[in-house]
Design a protein around this motif. Structure first.
Motif, PDB file in Angstrom:
ATOM      1  N   ARG A   1      34.273  46.514  53.743  1.00 20.11           N
ATOM      2  CA  ARG A   1      33.675  45.565  52.835  1.00 20.11           C
ATOM      3  C   ARG A   1      34.871  44.667  52.316  1.00 20.11           C
ATOM      4  NH1 ARG A   1      30.851  47.726  47.551  1.00 20.11           N
ATOM      5  NH2 ARG A   1      32.921  48.440  46.887  1.00 20.11           N
ATOM      6  N   CYS A   2      34.791  43.365  52.579  1.00 21.13           N
ATOM      7  CA  CYS A   2      35.779  42.429  52.335  1.00 21.13           C
ATOM      8  C   CYS A   2      35.273  41.422  51.483  1.00 21.13           C
ATOM      9  CB  CYS A   2      36.309  41.515  53.684  1.00 21.13           C
ATOM     10  SG  CYS A   2      36.459  42.316  55.006  1.00 21.13           S
ATOM     11  N   ARG A   3      35.904  41.787  49.999  1.00 17.61           N
ATOM     12  CA  ARG A   3      35.718  41.042  48.823  1.00 17.61           C
ATOM     13  C   ARG A   3      36.756  39.787  48.962  1.00 17.61           C
ATOM     14  NH1 ARG A   3      33.784  45.478  44.357  1.00 17.61           N
ATOM     15  NH2 ARG A   3      31.765  45.645  44.906  1.00 17.61           N
ATOM     16  N   MET A   4      36.518  38.489  48.812  1.00 16.00           N
ATOM     17  CA  MET A   4      37.370  37.423  48.903  1.00 16.00           C
ATOM     18  C   MET A   4      37.206  36.406  47.920  1.00 16.00           C
ATOM     19  SD  MET A   4      37.189  36.916  53.173  1.00 16.00           S
ATOM     20  CE  MET A   4      35.524  37.131  53.026  1.00 16.00           C
ATOM     21  N   THR A   5      38.428  35.959  47.228  1.00 20.68           N
ATOM     22  CA  THR A   5      38.188  34.709  46.245  1.00 20.68           C
ATOM     23  C   THR A   5      39.309  33.713  46.685  1.00 20.68           C
ATOM     24  OG1 THR A   5      40.229  35.676  45.211  1.00 20.68           O
ATOM     25  CG2 THR A   5      37.952  36.496  44.451  1.00 20.68           C
ATOM     26  N   PHE A   6      39.037  32.470  46.649  1.00 24.59           N
ATOM     27  CA  PHE A   6      39.780  31.549  47.090  1.00 24.59           C
ATOM     28  C   PHE A   6      40.148  30.469  45.943  1.00 24.59           C
ATOM     29  CE2 PHE A   6      39.836  27.027  48.924  1.00 24.59           C
ATOM     30  CZ  PHE A   6      40.841  27.178  49.661  1.00 24.59           C
TER      31      PHE A   6
ATOM     32  N   GLU B   1      40.186  41.796  48.930  1.00 28.42           N
ATOM     33  CA  GLU B   1      40.424  43.224  48.533  1.00 28.42           C
ATOM     34  C   GLU B   1      39.358  43.885  49.600  1.00 28.42           C
ATOM     35  OE1 GLU B   1      38.590  45.186  44.548  1.00 28.42           O
ATOM     36  OE2 GLU B   1      37.144  45.304  46.066  1.00 28.42           O
ATOM     37  N   LEU B   2      40.136  44.681  50.595  1.00 30.62           N
ATOM     38  CA  LEU B   2      39.453  45.506  51.741  1.00 30.62           C
ATOM     39  C   LEU B   2      39.084  46.886  51.277  1.00 30.62           C
ATOM     40  CD1 LEU B   2      39.276  44.897  54.842  1.00 30.62           C
ATOM     41  CD2 LEU B   2      41.403  46.229  55.030  1.00 30.62           C
ATOM     42  N   GLY B   3      37.928  46.987  51.369  1.00 34.19           N
ATOM     43  CA  GLY B   3      37.318  48.589  51.430  1.00 34.19           C
ATOM     44  C   GLY B   3      36.722  48.952  52.469  1.00 34.19           C
ATOM     45  N   VAL B   4      37.278  50.274  52.985  1.00 31.35           N
ATOM     46  CA  VAL B   4      36.988  50.898  54.198  1.00 31.35           C
ATOM     47  C   VAL B   4      36.521  52.212  53.933  1.00 31.35           C
ATOM     48  CG1 VAL B   4      37.736  51.582  56.506  1.00 31.35           C
ATOM     49  CG2 VAL B   4      39.044  49.649  55.077  1.00 31.35           C
ATOM     50  N   ARG B   5      35.179  52.484  54.674  1.00 29.36           N
ATOM     51  CA  ARG B   5      35.027  53.812  54.501  1.00 29.36           C
ATOM     52  C   ARG B   5      34.406  54.281  55.961  1.00 29.36           C
ATOM     53  NH1 ARG B   5      30.427  53.906  49.326  1.00 29.36           N
ATOM     54  NH2 ARG B   5      32.094  53.333  47.949  1.00 29.36           N
TER      55      ARG B   5
END
Length: 926
Positions: free
Chosen positions: A892-897, A906-910
């Motif tokens: 899940r990649c949460r990005m702000t520009f 913010e890289l979330g890995v499961r």
């Protein structure tokens, strides 16, 4: 009566067509070529009919073509100039199918001599390039060189155009004509086309001794010469760039030697291609293009403006001058200029609506233009650039002339409305009313599909209009004549209908399709009804649906019966609902086929149970596309020669994996490596496309080995490469080279070939990464021009190519579809990692960041691929399978520009294993 007089008769079209299309009669009448004396009138009439038949696609057999060809050549004896022109037209067209055509070379070359009639020379040049064998090109080189620099534009243009046709067959010879072509570009028009008799007719009239000079200032020779120069230099980007700068005439464009408007337009297109291939020259090219915006020719002005508007990463400042030119065209009295300007602005409005908004006043004046094509593009542009207050007024104006335009322009209007729906959701009522209205109008499949897709988007993104839009779709399928659209709408009803406040009201529309429609629609209706029953808690509704499904068990089509039986069984056993109804993913059949083939052939693997978890999953939509394609295990990956025929669709990723598995199974040294865990999605280019040696790489991952496949092409026609190998060096640990499989011989004719390099994974459980320095090594031998065989002695040589990287993400992860939300929650208790990265200001948008992450990780995007242009926050969801038993991994990649800073990620890995989480993080962080 002359043949020309025949056109004055009031004959119907069928009679004239029958006269021209009767091939049998033409062959019988060919005896007029043998009459003595020859009748020029009859021969011209027959030759005209022959050329007409060939033009409309009629074919003559080889024997018929040969008979007609040599019958035509007998007419060389006659002095009639119009007849001689017709002869050249006929033999040029017949030469492609007739035999022994080379026998007339001497007669044609006689008319090519500088002292021959000027009217014959252009025709003779055009015919000769179709007659001669490529090996004879060198023998006639001096004639073509002299013709290219001839003062008569007709002769020079004929030679230049003929050089185009000769180039694919005699490149080395034509390339030597570059100086003559350059001279033709620089030469000024001579002001005439030559001595052309204006009193003689192609269809009638005798030999005329008087000739009249026809004045011309078109400089058309420059157009043909420029095209030939580019053809010769197209593989040398620097030479093309230099040519553009030299002929461009500086920043103002006033000093250019090109006087022909079409030549300048072609030079502008070459500049656009150079900018696309090499962004570093964009600044220089833009200066030239802005100079051409002030040219006296409207054609050149528009072409320069269009190219600037279509440039990648064009800025609003760069667009100012181009838009000003297009704005002037909007008020032009010429319809073609208004159409060209409005179409270009409509396209530009998608990416730069603010810049185009400056033209809105002029565009509004074109809404009532008598040319409906211009009006359509004007309104389309206004819809993209206007404000919310103007929506109602524009839609009202559109409604007035929708019935007056073709389906092609209706689709353009609907696509603009589709974009407007998402831009101004508060105006959804007016737009939905408009779409539902045009949905009831007459129109073809493409138009109706565009309207349905627009309504689908409204349902997806605008919740307030969902039920009203579904009602409009239900009414549409009552009279829909397109099976594909009915199936799509029924599928959507099955998804969205159960979520509505009154799901029962849709059942009637769906069941009507079971009663009234064809088998594919009936099957889709059964599936749609079943979803209402599965997702509803209303017992009465479920009982009604069960009754309707029972009626479907008597359907004449087996697909309808099978679906009804399946869903009735699922109703009785609720544990089957999740895997058979709600699960939106299935196994990739192509990948399953490949793995099963490898499993059956591998004796050691057959002793263990088949591991289904290693098969990637795809969505049901992807599965439908995959099942529509023919199953194939053909070898792919080797570069192939370009074909002019229509190519089949490219293979899917699963088909590619299957093909590679079959390909490597035939290589003996890899027989004991076991099944391939993963192969590159597509060959990685390691050289430029215009270099003499072209190399691409495919990486194959096995449990204990890694094999690099190098596809090598030799483009040098006079050289053969022997013992072609690839030397790979790396400083990274974890891999030990086993062996290299070379290419024995590689010529331009036999190209391409495959060389393999095999490595052993020192720790098979680890995911080794490395960067390899690659050098192509070979023995180069010249070809003997007399025998075509390579010389006995050669010399060792090597060719440095780009590095090959074995990456953490792209080579060990296979894209796999899944239900992200449920799977993300399931892996909550397992290994997980969260890291924050700054992607930097070089990443210019959230869309670019998404594309980059998907490419690096090689995972299946499940959501977030559509990035709103106005958004500064975005979330991308990815899913994959890790080779070698690594299991599932979700990202899940949460990005702000923000401007100046770029994208923060913010890289979330499961995943199911901790080292897999680290693998993904290292792929992004590296």
């Amino acid at each position: 009566m002359s043949f020309a007089m025949a056109f004055s008769k009031k004959e119907d079209e069928s009679g004239l067509s029958s006269y021209y299309n009767n091939k049998t009669t033409i062959i019988q009448e060919a005896r007029v070529f043998n009459e003595s004396p020859i009748s020029p009138r009859k021969c011209r009439a027959l030759l005209t009919r022959i050329v007409y038949l060939l033009h409309v696609g009629e074919t003559f057999s080889t024997q018929e073509s040969t008979t007609l060809f040599f019958g035509t050549t007998k007419l060389f004896q006659h002095k009639d100039s119009a007849l001689r022109q017709a002869v050249y037209l006929a033999i040029k067209e017949l030469a492609t199918t007739a035999e022994d055509v080379i026998m007339v070379t001497a007669s044609i070359m006689k008319d090519m001599q500088p002292n021959s009639e000027v009217i014959y020379r252009p025709n003779a040049i055009r015919a000769l390039c179709r007659i001669i064998d490529p090996s004879m090109a060198q023998g006639v080189e001096r004639f073509f060189k002299a013709a290219i620099v001839d003062k008569n534009p007709a002769i020079a243009s004929a030679a230049l155009v003929s050089a185009y046709h000769l180039f694919p067959h005699a490149k080395d010879v034509v390339k030597r004509w570059v100086n003559e072509a350059q001279e033709a570009v620089n030469a000024k028009s001579q002001g005439y086309f030559g001595s052309v008799s204006t009193s003689s007719s192609f269809f009638g009239g005798g030999n005329q001794s008087s000739a009249q000079t026809i004045p011309s200032s078109s400089n058309i020779t420059q157009y043909h010469a420029l095209g030939l120069l580019y053809l010769i230099r197209q593989q040398d980007r620097m030479a093309v760039t230099k040519m553009i700068q030299q002929l461009g005439g500086g920043k103002s464009g006033a000093g250019t030697t090109l006087k022909n408007a079409m030549a300048l337009c072609m030079l502008i297109r070459y500049a656009a291609k150079v900018m696309e291939e090499d962004p570093n020259v964009q600044r220089q090219m833009v200066e030239l293009l802005e100079g051409w915006l002030r040219h006296k020719s409207d054609m050149v002005n528009f072409e320069a403006a269009r190219v600037i508007c279509e440039m990648k990463n064009v800025t609003p400042a760069q667009l100012t001058k181009s838009i000003a030119v297009l704005q002037l065209f909007l008020s032009s009295p010429k319809p073609v200029l208004k159409f060209a300007a409005t179409r270009t602005l409509a396209s530009l409005a998608l990416s730069h609506p603010t810049s185009v908004a400056a033209c809105n006043v002029d565009l509004e004046n074109l809404i009532t233009d008598s040319n409906r094509s211009v009006a359509t593009y004007a309104i389309t542009t206004l819809l993209k650039t206007g404000n919310e207050a103007s929506v109602d007024r524009l839609i009202k104006q559109i409604t007035g002339f929708m019935s007056e335009i073709s389906d092609e322009f209706k689709v353009i209007i609907v696509d603009a409305i589709r974009s407007l729906c998402l831009k101004f959701p508060a105006k959804h009522a007016a737009m939905l009313t408009f779409l539902s209205g045009v949905l009831r109008d007459e129109g073809g499949y493409d138009f109706k599909r565009a309207v349905v897709e627009a309504i689908f988007d409204m349902i997806k993104f605008i919740g307030e209009c969902k039920e009203q839009a579904l009602s409009h779709l239900c009414e549409f399928i009552e009279d829909c004549e397109f099976t594909k659209l009915s199936v799509r709408i029924l599928h959507l009803l099955g998804i969205e209908g159960p979520k509505s406040s009154q799901p029962a009201k849709y059942i009637r529309f769906i069941y009507n399709r079971v009663v009234l429609e064809n088998a594919p629609v009936r099957a889709a209706a059964v599936a749609s009804m079943a979803k209402f029953g599965v997702n509803s808690t209303d017992a009465k509704l479920n009982n009604s649906i069960a009754v309707l499904l029972n009626r479907c068990l008597d359907d004449v089509d087996d697909e309808v019966r099978d679906r009804a039986a399946l869903y009735l069984k699922v109703f009785k056993t609720q544990t089957l609902v999740e895997p058979y109804i709600k699960e939106d993913s299935v196994l990739s059949l192509a990948a399953l086929e490949s793995k099963l083939v490898s499993y059956v052939k591998d004796a050691t693997a057959s002793a263990q149970p088949f591991d289904v978890s290693a098969i990637p999953k795809i969505s049901r939509a992807q599965a439908a596309l995959e099942s529509a394609r023919p199953s194939t295990l053909d070898t792919i990956g080797v570069p192939a020669a370009k074909s002019t025929s229509s190519a089949p669709p490219p293979p899917t990723a699963a088909e590619t994996q299957s093909a590679y598995a079959e390909q490597l199974a035939g290589v003996a040294p890899f027989a004991n490596y076991g099944p391939i865990l993963n192969s590159s999605a597509k060959p990685l280019p390691l050289t430029e496309s215009e270099t003499e040696y072209q190399v691409t790489c495919v990486k194959h991952i096995f449990k204990e080995h890694i094999v690099f496949q190098f596809n090598v092409s030799n483009t040098l026609p006079d050289t053969v490469l022997e013992q072609v190998t690839m030397a790979m060096q790396t400083e990274d640990a974890g891999l030990t080279q086993d062996f290299v499989l070379p290419i024995a011989s590689l010529s331009a004719v036999s190209s391409p070939g495959i060389a393999y390099v095999s490595f052993t994974r020192d720790e098979p459980e680890d995911y080794a990464t490395a960067t390899f320095q690659c050098t192509l090594q070979f023995v180069s031998k010249e070809l003997d021009p007399s025998t075509g065989e390579p010389e006995a002695e050669g010399y060792e040589d090597e060719y440095q190519i780009e590095e090959v990287e074995l990456s953490a993400g792209g080579d060990y992860i296979v894209p796999s579809y899944t239900a992200f939300g449920a799977e993300w929650d399931r892996l909550k208790a397992g290994p997980s990692v969260t890291e924050t990265f700054g992607l930097g200001a070089s990443v210019e948008s959230l869309k670019a960041a998404c594309d980059s992450i998907i490419e690096v990780l090689n995972m299946e995007p499940l959501g977030g691929t559509e990035v709103p242009t106005s958004s500064s926050v975005h979330t991308l969801q990815l899913s994959g399978l890790v080779t070698g038993g690594g299991g599932k991994v979700l990202v899940r990649c949460r990005m702000t520009f923000s401007q100046g800073v770029g994208v923060t990620l913010e890289l979330g890995v499961r995943a199911e294993k901790q080292d897999v989480c680290q693998l993904v993080v290292s792929a992004v962080g590296g």
